[in-house]
Write a protein that holds these residues in place. Structure first.
Motif, PDB file in Angstrom:
ATOM      1  N   LYS A 118      45.891 -25.462  59.844  1.00 20.74           N
ATOM      2  CA  LYS A 118      46.803 -24.825  60.789  1.00 20.74           C
ATOM      3  C   LYS A 118      46.029 -23.842  61.655  1.00 20.74           C
ATOM      4  O   LYS A 118      45.074 -23.216  61.185  1.00 20.74           O
ATOM      5  CB  LYS A 118      47.925 -24.082  60.051  1.00 20.74           C
ATOM      6  N   GLU A 123      52.436 -22.847  63.022  1.00 20.47           N
ATOM      7  CA  GLU A 123      52.794 -23.445  61.743  1.00 20.47           C
ATOM      8  C   GLU A 123      52.567 -24.957  61.723  1.00 20.47           C
ATOM      9  O   GLU A 123      52.490 -25.560  60.661  1.00 20.47           O
ATOM     10  CB  GLU A 123      54.266 -23.141  61.412  1.00 20.47           C
ATOM     11  N   ARG A 124      52.481 -25.565  62.892  1.00 18.60           N
ATOM     12  CA  ARG A 124      52.308 -27.017  62.927  1.00 18.60           C
ATOM     13  C   ARG A 124      50.951 -27.401  62.335  1.00 18.60           C
ATOM     14  O   ARG A 124      49.931 -26.816  62.659  1.00 18.60           O
ATOM     15  CB  ARG A 124      52.398 -27.517  64.372  1.00 18.60           C
TER      16      ARG A 124
END
Length: 228
Positions: A118, A123-124
Motif C-alpha cells: 500500500k 488504502e488501495r
C-alpha cells in the motif's frame, strides 16, 4: 506509473545437480524508490507499507527455512511473507532456502512470486505482476563443486547473524553459557573468513561486533562468578 518498490531475485547457484535432492538459496532484495536529486533529506519517507510477498512453489520444490522475516503457510503450496514498510532509497534483504527433488536435465519453473503493498496514505492495495523463476538442472558432476554466489552468501550470513544472536540469548537464559559463546564464536569466525576472502568491510565489521559481544559477556560472567 512508477512502482514504490523494486525487487531483485538472485539464486545462490545458477545450476543445480539433477541427481538427488539439493538445497538451494534465493536472495530476495527490494529497494524503495530513489529520491530525486532535488529532494531534501526530510523527504526520505516511507514509500510503501504493509508489504507482502506471496510465493508459490512447484511440486519439485520444498520450503526449508527463511532468514530475515516471518513466514506463514498460505493456501495450497504457497508461502506468505509479511515485510512491513520501506523508505525512499532503502534496501532490504531476506533469504529463502528450499530443497529440490531430483529431476531430468533441463530448465523448469520453480517459484512464482507476487508483491503487494500500500502507498503511505492510500488504502488501495497495489499488486506487481507475478514473477516466475526457473531453475536449471544438469548432470555435470562439476556442478557439485560450485560454490554459492558471493553476493547471496554474504547477505545470507548477515541475515543469519540476528537469528544466531537470538539463539545464543536463549541458551544463556537456560544457563548454557559456554554453548552460547561457542555458537556466537562459530558464526563470527565464518563472517571473518568470508571477510578475509573477499575484502568486504561490512562482513568484517559484523564479525568484530560479535567478537566484542562475546568478550563483553565473558567479562560480565566472570564478574558475576567472582562476586558470588
Amino acid at each position: 506509473m512508477m512502482e514504490s518498490i523494486h525487487p531483485i531475485f538472485t539464486w545462490g547457484q545458477d545450476r543445480i545437480f539433477a541427481g538427488g535432492n539439493r538445497d538451494v538459496v534465493l536472495l530476495v532484495e527490494w529497494k524503495g524508490n530513489m529520491p530525486s536529486e532535488h529532494s531534501r533529506p526530510s523527504s526520505h519517507k516511507v514509500v510503501a507499507r504493509d508489504i507482502e510477498l506471496r510465493v508459490w512453489l512447484e511440486p519439485h520444490v520444498t520450503f526449508k527455512h527463511c532468514y530475515g522475516c516471518e513466514m506463514e503457510a498460505g493456501e495450497g503450496n504457497s508461502l506468505l511473507l509479511k515485510l512491513g514498510k520501506i523508505k525512499t532509497g532503502q534496501r532490504k534483504f531476506i533469504g529463502l532456502e528450499f530443497t529440490t527433488s531430483s529431476s531430468v536435465a533441463g530448465k523448469y519453473e520453480a517459484l512464482s512470486l507476487q508483491w503487494k503493498y500500500k502507498k503511505p496514505t492510500v488504502e488501495r492495495v497495489r499488486e506487481l505482476p507475478v514473477k516466475v523463476l526457473e531453475l536449471e538442472y544438469a548432470h555435470h558432476t562439476r556442478i557439485l563443486s560450485d560454490t554459492c554466489c558471493f553476493h547471496v552468501e554474504k547477505h545470507l550470513e548477515l541475515l543469519k547473524t540476528a537469528e544466531t544472536v537470538e539463539e545464543a540469548a536463549s541458551l544463556r537464559n537456560k544457563g548454557e553459557y559456554s554453548e552460547a559463546r561457542e555458537m556466537l564464536g562459530r558464526h563470527a569466525d565464518k563472517l571473518l573468513l568470508l571477510a578475509v576472502r573477499s575484502g568486504d568491510p561490512l562482513l568484517l565489521k559484523e564479525a568484530e561486533t560479535l567478537y566484542k559481544q562475546i568478550e563483553f559477556e565473558h567479562q560480565q560472567r566472570s564478574k558475576a562468578i567472582g562476586g558470588i
